[in-house]
Design an enzyme around this catalytic site. Structure first.
Site, PDB file in Angstrom:
ATOM      1  N   LYS A  76      44.021 -20.431  -2.936  1.00  0.00           N
ATOM      2  CA  LYS A  76      43.115 -21.117  -1.999  1.00  0.00           C
ATOM      3  C   LYS A  76      41.980 -20.196  -1.563  1.00  0.00           C
ATOM      4  O   LYS A  76      40.822 -20.604  -1.553  1.00  0.00           O
ATOM      5  CB  LYS A  76      43.931 -21.603  -0.790  1.00  0.00           C
ATOM      6  CG  LYS A  76      43.135 -22.371   0.237  1.00  0.00           C
ATOM      7  CD  LYS A  76      44.005 -23.338   1.024  1.00  0.00           C
ATOM      8  CE  LYS A  76      44.970 -22.640   1.962  1.00  0.00           C
ATOM      9  NZ  LYS A  76      44.296 -22.071   3.152  1.00  0.00           N
ATOM     10  N   SER A  77      42.300 -18.976  -1.198  1.00  0.00           N
ATOM     11  CA  SER A  77      41.257 -18.051  -0.722  1.00  0.00           C
ATOM     12  C   SER A  77      40.212 -17.812  -1.810  1.00  0.00           C
ATOM     13  O   SER A  77      39.005 -17.822  -1.553  1.00  0.00           O
ATOM     14  CB  SER A  77      41.889 -16.704  -0.346  1.00  0.00           C
ATOM     15  OG  SER A  77      42.737 -16.859   0.764  1.00  0.00           O
ATOM     16  N   ARG A  80      36.019 -19.013  -2.106  1.00  0.00           N
ATOM     17  CA  ARG A  80      34.988 -17.989  -2.341  1.00  0.00           C
ATOM     18  C   ARG A  80      34.238 -18.241  -3.645  1.00  0.00           C
ATOM     19  O   ARG A  80      33.039 -17.982  -3.744  1.00  0.00           O
ATOM     20  CB  ARG A  80      35.639 -16.601  -2.343  1.00  0.00           C
ATOM     21  CG  ARG A  80      36.029 -16.151  -0.923  1.00  0.00           C
ATOM     22  CD  ARG A  80      37.100 -15.070  -0.958  1.00  0.00           C
ATOM     23  NE  ARG A  80      37.413 -14.500   0.338  1.00  0.00           N
ATOM     24  CZ  ARG A  80      38.218 -15.064   1.260  1.00  0.00           C
ATOM     25  NH1 ARG A  80      38.780 -16.242   1.035  1.00  0.00           N
ATOM     26  NH2 ARG A  80      38.454 -14.453   2.407  1.00  0.00           N
ATOM     27  N   GLY A 135      40.283 -23.647   8.219  1.00  0.00           N
ATOM     28  CA  GLY A 135      39.681 -22.544   8.962  1.00  0.00           C
ATOM     29  C   GLY A 135      38.878 -21.637   8.048  1.00  0.00           C
ATOM     30  O   GLY A 135      37.790 -21.177   8.397  1.00  0.00           O
ATOM     31  N   ARG A 181      40.939 -24.789  17.056  1.00  0.00           N
ATOM     32  CA  ARG A 181      41.023 -23.356  16.702  1.00  0.00           C
ATOM     33  C   ARG A 181      39.779 -22.577  17.158  1.00  0.00           C
ATOM     34  O   ARG A 181      38.681 -23.131  17.218  1.00  0.00           O
ATOM     35  CB  ARG A 181      41.234 -23.224  15.180  1.00  0.00           C
ATOM     36  CG  ARG A 181      42.551 -23.851  14.757  1.00  0.00           C
ATOM     37  CD  ARG A 181      42.789 -23.751  13.275  1.00  0.00           C
ATOM     38  NE  ARG A 181      42.991 -22.388  12.841  1.00  0.00           N
ATOM     39  CZ  ARG A 181      43.106 -22.023  11.573  1.00  0.00           C
ATOM     40  NH1 ARG A 181      43.030 -22.937  10.613  1.00  0.00           N
ATOM     41  NH2 ARG A 181      43.315 -20.770  11.254  1.00  0.00           N
ATOM     42  N   GLN A 229      38.846 -13.737   7.314  1.00  0.00           N
ATOM     43  CA  GLN A 229      37.833 -14.778   7.542  1.00  0.00           C
ATOM     44  C   GLN A 229      36.655 -14.205   8.323  1.00  0.00           C
ATOM     45  O   GLN A 229      35.494 -14.485   8.012  1.00  0.00           O
ATOM     46  CB  GLN A 229      38.449 -15.963   8.281  1.00  0.00           C
ATOM     47  CG  GLN A 229      39.462 -16.710   7.422  1.00  0.00           C
ATOM     48  CD  GLN A 229      40.145 -17.829   8.169  1.00  0.00           C
ATOM     49  OE1 GLN A 229      39.875 -18.091   9.334  1.00  0.00           O
ATOM     50  NE2 GLN A 229      41.053 -18.513   7.498  1.00  0.00           N
ATOM     51  N   ASP A 247      50.296 -15.611   6.111  1.00  0.00           N
ATOM     52  CA  ASP A 247      50.594 -17.042   5.945  1.00  0.00           C
ATOM     53  C   ASP A 247      52.055 -17.294   5.568  1.00  0.00           C
ATOM     54  O   ASP A 247      52.475 -18.445   5.458  1.00  0.00           O
ATOM     55  CB  ASP A 247      49.686 -17.638   4.862  1.00  0.00           C
ATOM     56  CG  ASP A 247      48.233 -17.702   5.329  1.00  0.00           C
ATOM     57  OD1 ASP A 247      47.994 -17.743   6.555  1.00  0.00           O
ATOM     58  OD2 ASP A 247      47.341 -17.695   4.456  1.00  0.00           O
TER      59      ASP A 247
HETATM   60  C1  S3P Z   1      42.240 -16.399   4.700  1.00  0.00           C
HETATM   61  C2  S3P Z   1      42.497 -15.486   5.689  1.00  0.00           C
HETATM   62  C3  S3P Z   1      43.623 -15.609   6.627  1.00  0.00           C
HETATM   63  C4  S3P Z   1      44.656 -16.642   6.161  1.00  0.00           C
HETATM   64  C5  S3P Z   1      44.009 -17.889   5.628  1.00  0.00           C
HETATM   65  C6  S3P Z   1      43.115 -17.569   4.459  1.00  0.00           C
HETATM   66  C7  S3P Z   1      41.077 -16.187   3.824  1.00  0.00           C
HETATM   67  O1  S3P Z   1      43.137 -16.007   7.891  1.00  0.00           O
HETATM   68  O2  S3P Z   1      45.537 -16.961   7.222  1.00  0.00           O
HETATM   69  O3  S3P Z   1      44.989 -18.814   5.209  1.00  0.00           O
HETATM   70  O4  S3P Z   1      40.963 -16.839   2.769  1.00  0.00           O
HETATM   71  O5  S3P Z   1      40.224 -15.341   4.178  1.00  0.00           O
HETATM   72  P1  S3P Z   1      42.576 -14.926   8.959  1.00  0.00           P
HETATM   73  O6  S3P Z   1      41.377 -14.310   8.407  1.00  0.00           O
HETATM   74  O7  S3P Z   1      42.273 -15.724  10.199  1.00  0.00           O
HETATM   75  O8  S3P Z   1      43.717 -13.967   9.186  1.00  0.00           O
END
Ligand code: S3P
Length: 447
Positions: free
Chosen positions: A27-28, A32, A99, A127, A174, A325
């Protein structure tokens, strides 16, 4: 994404889980790839993109910002507009449950001289966003949101941005990524310092797209320096499979008697692999087969076998960022181990898609597990394999990882476990039910 009626789902005790689990893309990395692809000049191709709702919402957002994003012949094509070339969206950007989506987009657009209004579902609207809009203000952007810095929120981008030097107040990829993406369209060097390393996909991918980016350890922390206004070159990206999704079939196999599951091609970037290290410390029969490198990320096939003798551990707080996570599913494994598992330094869990400590503690207690918690810690008393009573309906609070964790819990409990709404699972792992069913799980949708 608008959330439809709740779809309850029940997990019954299952026979052994066996076979191969092909989990979706990371997902991350998927978010990106779309965002950086949209900021490159020319066509980026992305294979293995996660087609979960969170990422589809980011794809729609990039179209609204002027990029062409489409899937052809199984590959996603992103025709980018170049750094500084994003356009003013005609409508509100709805990031659904994500988020990561909203915070990274706020960063990318913050150094463009137009206003964008962002919103999301009930979870996302609750949030905190000031953690991102505070550093974006240093570039010259201004944010106007609801009380407590919550969505819906309008961010007026800086038309004449200045570069920024920023130390992140909490360990968050993030926040780091929002500042770096904003720094792309600021002249000069933008510097982000983090006291604890968080996932580094943005840094790796920015380098891959040709940005000048340097990472160094200093007494202040990990220091990332990005030179602004690069010309990003389009890339062909193969997204590795998501270790955070792999966690679910892996943990299920460890606690369901007789199981033996292979989860191929999992990204094992050290900034993401903390859960697997913790499971091995607990005594899990978890092995990495054929370790290799793919697309600049370490990858291996994970094999998880039923592990009846796992013991509770104290998870070191400095490991939290690399498994942030995964605490919900770890707590389910902990409930099936012997002894107590202690998790400290995890205040961030309280501001995820839900308050994850509270959601897990409440649901596990309803399943007969003893849990104690404080502001930034919690501990779970193990009941041993087969010792969890279950027999509860738990609230998931629009949180995919809470829903999946309790469904795995039900597979190893004496009585079935029901989640009040499995709908949010589609944000990150749309094939979860099908995949777990294929391994032998008994999941029944109550809708
Ligand atoms: C993520 C960063 C994490 C993670 C989220 C994905 C990202 O959050 O919990 O599921 O892709 O950068 P935080 O940056 O708030 O820790």
């Amino acid at each position: 994404m608008s959330h439809g009626p709740a779809t309850p789902m029940t997990a019954h005790a299952a026979g052994p889980l066996t076979g191969e689990a092909h989990v979706p893309g990371d997902k991350s990395i998927s978010h990106r790839a779309l965002i950086l692809g949209a900021m490159a000049v020319g066509e980026t191709k992305v294979k293995g993109l996660l087609e979960g709702q969170d990422v589809l919402d980011t794809a729609a957002a990039m179209r609204a910002f002027g990029a062409q994003v489409e899937k052809r012949d199984g590959t996603w094509h992103v025709h980018g507009v170049g750094v500084g070339g994003l356009m003013e969206p005609e409508d509100v950007i709805d990031c659904g449950n994500s988020g990561t989506g909203v915070r990274l987009l706020m960063g990318a657009a913050a150094t463009h001289g137009f206003a964008v209004t962002y919103t999301g579902d009930a979870s996302l609207r609750s949030r905190p966003m000031a953690r991102v809009t505070d550093p974006l203000a240093l570039f010259g952007a201004r944010a106007f949101g609801r009380s407590g810095g919550r969505l819906p929120m309008t961010v007026v981008g800086a038309s004449d941005p200045v570069p920024v030097r920023y130390t992140t107040p909490v360990a968050s990829a993030q926040i780091k990524s929002a500042v770096l993406l904003a720094g792309l369209n600021a002249p000069g060097e933008t510097v982000v310092i983090e006291r604890e390393a968080t996932r580094d996909h943005s840094e790796r991918m920015l380098a891959g797209f040709g940005a000048e980016i340097d990472v160094a350890d200093s007494p202040e922390g990990r220091t990332v320096t990005l030179v602004g206004r690069p010309e990003l070159r389009p890339q062909t990206i193969a997204v590795p499979r998501d270790p955070s999704s792999a966690a679910f079939p892996v943990c299920a196999a460890l606690i369901v008697p007789g199981s033996d599951v292979l989860v191929p091609n999992i990204g094992l970037n050290p900034t993401r692999a903390g859960l697997f290290e913790t499971l091995r410390e607990m005594g899990a029969d978890l092995t990495y087969e054929s370790p290799r490198e793919e697309g600049g990320e370490p990858v291996a096939d994970l094999r998880a076998r039923f592990s009846p003798d796992m013991k509770g551990v104290e998870v070191p707080p400095e490991r939290a960022a690399s498994m942030i996570d995964e605490y919900p599913i770890l707590s389910v494994v902990a409930a099936n181990a012997s002894g107590t598992t202690v998790m400290r330094g995890v205040a961030e869990l309280r501001v995820k898609e839900s308050d994850r400590i509270d959601a897990m503690a409440t649901g596990l207690c309803a399943c007969g597990v003893e849990v104690r918690d404080g502001a930034d810690w919690w501990e779970v008393d193990g009941r041993g394999i087969g010792g969890v009573e279950g027999g509860a309906t738990v609230a998931t609070h629009l949180d995919h990882r809470i829903a999946m964790s309790f469904l795995i819990c039900g597979m190893a409990s004496k009585n079935p476990v029901t989640v009040d709404d499995a709908g949010a699972i589609a944000t990150s792992f749309p094939i979860f039910g099908e995949l777990m069913g294929g391994l032998g799980a008994a999941l029944i949708s109550e809708a």
